[in-house]
Scaffold this motif. Structure first.
Motif, PDB file in Angstrom:
ATOM      1  N   ASP A 519     -14.450   7.830   2.191  1.00 32.11           N
ATOM      2  CA  ASP A 519     -15.495   7.211   1.379  1.00 32.11           C
ATOM      3  C   ASP A 519     -15.234   5.703   1.257  1.00 32.11           C
ATOM      4  N   LEU A 520     -16.327   4.928   1.251  1.00 32.82           N
ATOM      5  CA  LEU A 520     -16.186   3.472   1.200  1.00 32.82           C
ATOM      6  C   LEU A 520     -15.588   2.975  -0.104  1.00 32.82           C
ATOM      7  N   ASP A 521     -15.688   3.769  -1.166  1.00 30.67           N
ATOM      8  CA  ASP A 521     -15.119   3.346  -2.448  1.00 30.67           C
ATOM      9  C   ASP A 521     -13.592   3.233  -2.407  1.00 30.67           C
ATOM     10  N   PHE A 522     -12.958   3.986  -1.503  1.00 30.83           N
ATOM     11  CA  PHE A 522     -11.493   3.979  -1.422  1.00 30.83           C
ATOM     12  C   PHE A 522     -10.960   3.045  -0.344  1.00 30.83           C
ATOM     13  N   MET A 523     -11.848   2.364   0.391  1.00 29.55           N
ATOM     14  CA  MET A 523     -11.393   1.545   1.511  1.00 29.55           C
ATOM     15  C   MET A 523     -10.574   0.345   1.052  1.00 29.55           C
ATOM     16  N   ASP A 525      -8.695  -0.053  -1.687  1.00 33.84           N
ATOM     17  CA  ASP A 525      -7.345   0.365  -2.097  1.00 33.84           C
ATOM     18  C   ASP A 525      -6.494   0.754  -0.899  1.00 33.84           C
ATOM     19  N   LEU A 526      -7.114   1.400   0.066  1.00 36.31           N
ATOM     20  CA  LEU A 526      -6.361   1.814   1.249  1.00 36.31           C
ATOM     21  C   LEU A 526      -5.857   0.608   2.040  1.00 36.31           C
ATOM     22  N   ILE A 527      -6.696  -0.392   2.209  1.00 39.19           N
ATOM     23  CA  ILE A 527      -6.279  -1.586   2.965  1.00 39.19           C
ATOM     24  C   ILE A 527      -5.160  -2.319   2.232  1.00 39.19           C
ATOM     25  N   THR A 528      -5.228  -2.388   0.908  1.00 42.49           N
ATOM     26  CA  THR A 528      -4.149  -3.056   0.157  1.00 42.49           C
ATOM     27  C   THR A 528      -2.832  -2.300   0.293  1.00 42.49           C
ATOM     28  N   TYR A 529      -2.902  -0.963   0.226  1.00 40.75           N
ATOM     29  CA  TYR A 529      -1.693  -0.158   0.421  1.00 40.75           C
ATOM     30  C   TYR A 529      -1.106  -0.387   1.807  1.00 40.75           C
ATOM     31  N   LEU A 530      -1.968  -0.396   2.817  1.00 41.89           N
ATOM     32  CA  LEU A 530      -1.482  -0.587   4.190  1.00 41.89           C
ATOM     33  C   LEU A 530      -0.888  -1.980   4.383  1.00 41.89           C
ATOM     34  N   ARG A 531      -1.477  -2.967   3.742  1.00 35.22           N
ATOM     35  CA  ARG A 531      -0.941  -4.337   3.848  1.00 35.22           C
ATOM     36  C   ARG A 531       0.459  -4.428   3.237  1.00 35.22           C
ATOM     37  N   LYS A 532       0.638  -3.822   2.065  1.00 30.29           N
ATOM     38  CA  LYS A 532       1.951  -3.858   1.426  1.00 30.29           C
ATOM     39  C   LYS A 532       2.993  -3.091   2.227  1.00 30.29           C
ATOM     40  N   LEU A 533       2.587  -1.929   2.786  1.00 32.24           N
ATOM     41  CA  LEU A 533       3.532  -1.145   3.591  1.00 32.24           C
ATOM     42  C   LEU A 533       3.870  -1.849   4.895  1.00 32.24           C
ATOM     43  N   ALA A 534       2.903  -2.556   5.484  1.00 39.66           N
ATOM     44  CA  ALA A 534       3.193  -3.309   6.707  1.00 39.66           C
ATOM     45  C   ALA A 534       4.177  -4.434   6.448  1.00 39.66           C
ATOM     46  N   GLU A 535       4.146  -4.978   5.229  1.00 37.21           N
ATOM     47  CA  GLU A 535       5.126  -6.000   4.859  1.00 37.21           C
ATOM     48  C   GLU A 535       6.499  -5.410   4.571  1.00 37.21           C
ATOM     49  N   ARG A 560       2.643   1.323  12.582  1.00 36.82           N
ATOM     50  CA  ARG A 560       1.599   2.331  12.343  1.00 36.82           C
ATOM     51  C   ARG A 560       0.640   1.884  11.242  1.00 36.82           C
ATOM     52  N   CYS A 561       1.166   1.227  10.217  1.00 41.90           N
ATOM     53  CA  CYS A 561       0.286   0.707   9.156  1.00 41.90           C
ATOM     54  C   CYS A 561      -0.721  -0.293   9.724  1.00 41.90           C
ATOM     55  N   CYS A 562      -0.269  -1.163  10.604  1.00 43.37           N
ATOM     56  CA  CYS A 562      -1.187  -2.125  11.232  1.00 43.37           C
ATOM     57  C   CYS A 562      -2.235  -1.420  12.094  1.00 43.37           C
ATOM     58  N   ILE A 563      -1.799  -0.417  12.845  1.00 44.55           N
ATOM     59  CA  ILE A 563      -2.731   0.311  13.707  1.00 44.55           C
ATOM     60  C   ILE A 563      -3.792   1.020  12.885  1.00 44.55           C
ATOM     61  N   VAL A 564      -3.379   1.668  11.788  1.00 44.09           N
ATOM     62  CA  VAL A 564      -4.328   2.402  10.942  1.00 44.09           C
ATOM     63  C   VAL A 564      -5.326   1.447  10.302  1.00 44.09           C
ATOM     64  N   ALA A 565      -4.877   0.289   9.885  1.00 45.17           N
ATOM     65  CA  ALA A 565      -5.795  -0.684   9.284  1.00 45.17           C
ATOM     66  C   ALA A 565      -6.875  -1.106  10.282  1.00 45.17           C
ATOM     67  N   PHE A 566      -6.511  -1.349  11.529  1.00 45.26           N
ATOM     68  CA  PHE A 566      -7.505  -1.738  12.533  1.00 45.26           C
ATOM     69  C   PHE A 566      -8.444  -0.583  12.866  1.00 45.26           C
ATOM     70  N   LYS A 567      -7.924   0.651  12.888  1.00 45.34           N
ATOM     71  CA  LYS A 567      -8.807   1.795  13.149  1.00 45.34           C
ATOM     72  C   LYS A 567      -9.818   1.982  12.030  1.00 45.34           C
ATOM     73  N   VAL A 568      -9.365   1.838  10.798  1.00 49.29           N
ATOM     74  CA  VAL A 568     -10.276   1.978   9.656  1.00 49.29           C
ATOM     75  C   VAL A 568     -11.366   0.909   9.707  1.00 49.29           C
ATOM     76  N   MET A 569     -10.999  -0.312  10.050  1.00 51.13           N
ATOM     77  CA  MET A 569     -11.978  -1.392  10.104  1.00 51.13           C
ATOM     78  C   MET A 569     -12.980  -1.186  11.230  1.00 51.13           C
ATOM     79  N   ALA A 575     -19.880  -1.695   7.264  1.00 50.01           N
ATOM     80  CA  ALA A 575     -19.804  -1.644   5.805  1.00 50.01           C
ATOM     81  C   ALA A 575     -18.716  -2.524   5.209  1.00 50.01           C
ATOM     82  N   LEU A 576     -17.681  -2.866   5.992  1.00 53.18           N
ATOM     83  CA  LEU A 576     -16.534  -3.588   5.443  1.00 53.18           C
ATOM     84  C   LEU A 576     -16.495  -5.013   5.974  1.00 53.18           C
ATOM     85  N   ASN A 577     -15.961  -5.883   5.153  1.00 51.68           N
ATOM     86  CA  ASN A 577     -15.775  -7.284   5.528  1.00 51.68           C
ATOM     87  C   ASN A 577     -14.423  -7.728   4.961  1.00 51.68           C
TER      88      ASN A 577
END
Length: 855
Positions: A519-523, A525-535, A560-569, A575-577
């Motif tokens: 769902d787009l409402d969780f996108m 939060d998911l990107i922020t989590y992935l950014r922190k984990l990639a760091e 893997r965090c970087c790969i998942v972020a690009f797949k989600v985008m 819908a996302l920017n």
């Protein structure tokens, strides 16, 4: 009876001669005196025993003789009573006793065992036996009776002790023989049980309804036998249940239904179903109990997995599924693989159970992850990768139905006949009739077809998706919390037995696969989590900080965090920017931290492909920074990583023409048109590195690489220049393909020259010999090139032939499929036309009846 037997009489005794008339001659006396030794036995004769059997005794009074005769008669009567109460021992077991009279007496035993200390009617007192008086007739006083009872008890105890002592211990030979007999009897019983299991199994498979009671006997044999018999019994029962279980769930009749009078066939069917269910339940309980025993654990788990895979719709499927899901985290590798394969097949073949088992399994795994605090094996979460979800199921069919409804309504409006009935009532009646007909047709289709309803399927898939993403987000939040706790308390470095974060890698893979269902409402939060984990769990401003953060997460997990972020985008591009610059920064720093052999090269290659090769637009400064870093990266690592890095460099140079200035080797260096005039490799941001002001001098070194593939690719990249801007340069190979090819060839790769040996050359003739050897080697190399070309041409031709054959087969299959599809279309059209004509006729008949009623 016919012939009379002759009676043989004994010979007559010699006549009695008086002692006075006997005359002894001198010769007889002399013979006796000479042979005294022969007549010595006469002196040893017992005269008392002889006088017992003599009827007349000399010099005895008549009163004494009468008393003696009375004693003998009493003894004879007592002996007769004893003989009546005694049983004669078998003559084979005991030898007889021969008396002086010449009679044979066999041993006897009493009929009933006598209690010690009691005096019976047949018992005789030893003291009074000579007097001939029976002990039962003598009246004893109380103290005499007590004394006699004590004596009897003492004698009984002595007899028991003597019997224990007389028991002879068996010899070792007898013990061995007894053990061998036991083993032989056990083997015979096992063989009999095996044959019986085979007979019962064949009978059940031939006619299960009439031989259903033999299931109980098979289960009893499993309980009776040893280890081998239980294994064979469990497997035979598995084969039988796999064959005879029906394709529906059995519902046992209620108490009211049992009271009803039914036919014999229904009674037989009820008996069959009830016995099948009872034995199946007992079999499952036995398997679950044997699962805890180590020697029979694998057999029990295999039986459970095969039953669940074959019949997930049948009764007691919930307990069966729970028993299989418990072993997803088992320490035994064989058991764990069996259970994982069974659950994956359960997810892929949802048509067998309608999706109920899938929802139950996913919820069970989610609860297990929650209860264990994300401390499980990765296999328990990797099972989710075999799930499949439909996109917008049922929408297309609903729109088609709406369109057909509109068309039919228009047709009805045009074909209405004038009548006295109002138009509104006619429309209502027609709509009701049509709706009834459609409902009946839908009910018949549902009953005939085994396909699941679309609404139910949609609901089940939504429930499974919510459970899956709930587990994934739980794992992400747990990793973030654990990283934060470790940053606060550095002493808390405890890890689980399967790694620091065992469920993070399969969680990220699953999010990347099902990213388009989120769902787009969780996108956000998911990107922020992935950014922190990639760091690495914290904000790192430079290389040193990122190196410290890698203690929390590995290089593969960060990639893997970087790969998942690009797949989600990319799946939600409209819908996302969101700016993904932070992920490029992390990839730029990870390239320096990567170590071949320690980290996973497949994940790095996938990140290069998704983040650099698949992206259409790149900033010129960022692309130049990655080109420079990948070229330096290829100098330090193996040929597989070097090939993937050079392929990525080629892709970037083809897309960004201005970056080809890095290939120019002028005296002033590369282009200085960027915002940064000096190259700074220590900066973590690629946009601020100033890579456009440097030159790719690494390609000149890579042209001398020991691997010919790397050297040729480096030479082709170095030949690209700004002069070839208008040329279309395409590379049909991806970094992943280059990595796999070079890793396979690296295993069978041999160096052409031995660089470790320093050969010393002499002057004179030896130099000429070396030149000749070089010419010979060059000729051999030319011959090898010719042969290589011939083999390549031959294999290309064979490959083309096989490809053409495969394409022809595919063409024939597709043509056949198209023909069958056209036939199916024609048949469906005919059926639809027939049904429409029937409906029209029925409507006409109904209208006529209504008109008749109105008239």
């Amino acid at each position: 009876m016919g012939k009379k037997q002759k009676i043989i009489l004994p010979p007559d005794l010699p006549p009695d001669v008086a002692d006075d008339e006997i005359e002894v001659s001198d010769e007889d006396l002399q013979f006796v005196n000479d042979n005294v030794d022969y007549a010595g036995f006469v002196s040893n004769l017992d005269t008392n025993l002889i006088t017992k059997h003599v009827t007349r005794v000399a010099d005895v009074k008549e009163d004494a003789l009468e008393a003696l005769y009375e004693k003998r008669s009493k003894k004879k009567s007592l002996e007769k009573k004893k003989e009546d109460n005694e049983i004669e021992v078998d003559r084979v077991d005991a030898l007889p006793i021969k008396t002086l009279d010449g009679q044979l007496h066999f041993r006897t035993a009493p009929k009933t065992a006598k209690k010690p200390g009691t005096v019976g009617s047949d018992q005789i007192d030893g003291d009074s036996s000579d007097d001939g008086v029976e002990a039962s007739l003598v009246k004893l006083t109380k103290p005499e009776k007590r004394a006699k009872l004590k004596k009897g008890r003492k004698e009984a105890k002595k007899q028991e002790k003597d019997a224990v002592k007389s028991e002879v211990q068996p010899t070792p030979q007898e013990q061995v023989l007894a053990e061998v007999e036991k083993e032989l009897t056990a083997e015979e019983s096992n063989k009999a049980m095996k044959f019986r299991l085979a007979e019962l199994g064949t009978e059940l498979l031939m006619d299960p309804e009439s031989n259903i009671k033999s299931l109980k006997e098979m289960l009893q044999i499993c309980n009776k036998g040893d280890h081998s018999i239980t294994v064979i019994g469990l497997k035979s029962l598995l084969a039988v249940f796999k064959d005879i279980i029906p394709g529906y769930r059995i519902r046992l009749p209620t108490a009211k239904e049992q009271e009803m009078v039914v036919s014999k066939a229904i009674k037989k069917m009820r008996l069959y179903e009830s016995t099948l269910l009872s034995v199946y339940k007992a079999y499952l309980n036995k398997l679950i109990a044997l699962e805890k025993q180590q020697p029979l654990k694998r057999v029990a788990v295999r039986c459970l997995c095969t039953l669940l895979d074959a019949h997930p719709h049948f009764n007691y499927w919930e307990s069966l599924l729970a028993a299989v899901l418990k072993n997803l985290n088992s320490t035994d590798e064989v058991v764990r693989k069996l259970c994982c394969a069974t659950v994956k097949s359960l997810f892929t073949n949802e048509g067998k159970h309608g999706g109920e088992a899938t929802v139950h399994a996913v919820r069970y795994i989610a609860e297990d992850v929650k209860a264990s605090d994300c401390d499980l094996r990765p296999d328990s979460i990797e099972v989710f990768m075999s799930l499949t979800f439909d996109e917008d199921i049922g929408r297309a069919k609903i729109t088609e139905e709406k369109k057909t409804k509109g068309k039919r309504n228009k047709m009805k409006r045009g074909t209405e006949e004038p009548s006295q009935v109002p138009a509104n009532e006619r429309k209502k009646n027609r709509k009701e009739q049509i709706s009834k007909m459609r409902d009946e047709v839908k009910a018949d289709l549902k009953a005939a077809s085994f396909s699941q309803d679309e609404e139910e399927k949609k609901q089940i898939q939504s429930q499974t998706l919510s459970a899956v993403f709930g587990t994934y987000f739980r794992i992400l939040t747990h990793t973030m919390q654990s990283i934060a706790a470790r940053n606060v308390d550095t002493s808390n470095e405890s890890t689980s037995q399967w790694g620091t974060f065992p469920l993070l890698a399969p969680c990220l893979d699953g999010i990347g696969k099902f990213a388009h269902h989120i769902d787009l409402d969780f996108m956000g939060d998911l990107i922020t989590y992935l950014r922190k984990l990639a760091e690495g769990g914290g904000s790192s401003s430079d290389i040193s900080g990122s190196i410290q953060s890698t203690k929390r997460l590995s290089i593969a997990e960060r990639l893997r965090c970087c790969i998942v972020a690009f797949k989600v985008m990319r799946n939600n591009l409209d819908a996302l920017n969101v700016d993904l610059q932070d992920f490029f920064v992390q990839l730029y720093s990870i390239l320096l931290e990567y170590r071949a052999g320690r980290d996973q090269g497949e994940v790095l290659v996938e990140a290069l492909k998704i983040m650099l090769c698949d992206d259409r637009q790149h900033d010129m400064q960022r692309a130049a920074a990655f080109i420079k870093r990948l070229s330096t990266f290829s100098l330090c690592f193996d040929s597989a990583e070097a090939m993937s890095a050079l392929v990525t460099v080629k892709h970037l140079l083809q897309k960004n023409v201005k970056c080809r200035n890095l290939l120019e080797n002028d005296a002033g260096g590369g282009s200085v048109s960027g915002p940064v005039a000096m190259y700074r490799p220590q900066v973590s941001d690629p946009n601020l590195s100033g890579a456009l002001s440097t030159v790719l001098w690494e390609l000149n070194l890579l042209r001398k690489h020991y691997n010919p593939m790397v050297s040729t690719l480096a030479s082709t990249i170095s030949t690209m220049s700004t002069a070839t801007q208008n040329q279309v340069l395409l590379s049909y190979i991806t970094p992943q393909q280059a990595y796999t090819q070079s890793s396979i060839e690296q295993e069978t790769f041999d160096l052409k020259e031995d660089f470790g040996k320093n050969r010393k050359r002499k002057r004179g003739s030896e130099s000429v010999v070396s030149d000749v050897d070089q010419d010979v080697k060059m000729g051999e190399a030319d011959e090898d090139d010719v042969l290589r070309k011939k083999f390549c041409d031959h294999f290309v031709m064979v490959h083309d032939m096989s490809e053409s054959k495969r394409l022809k087969d595919e063409l024939s299959r597709t043509t056949l499929a198209l023909d069958l599809f056209e036939k199916y279309k024609n048949q469906t059209k005919k059926k639809q036309s027939a049904t429409t004509t029937k409906v029209v006729k029925k409507l006409k008949v109904v209208n006529k009846k209504k008109k008749m009623k109105l008239t």
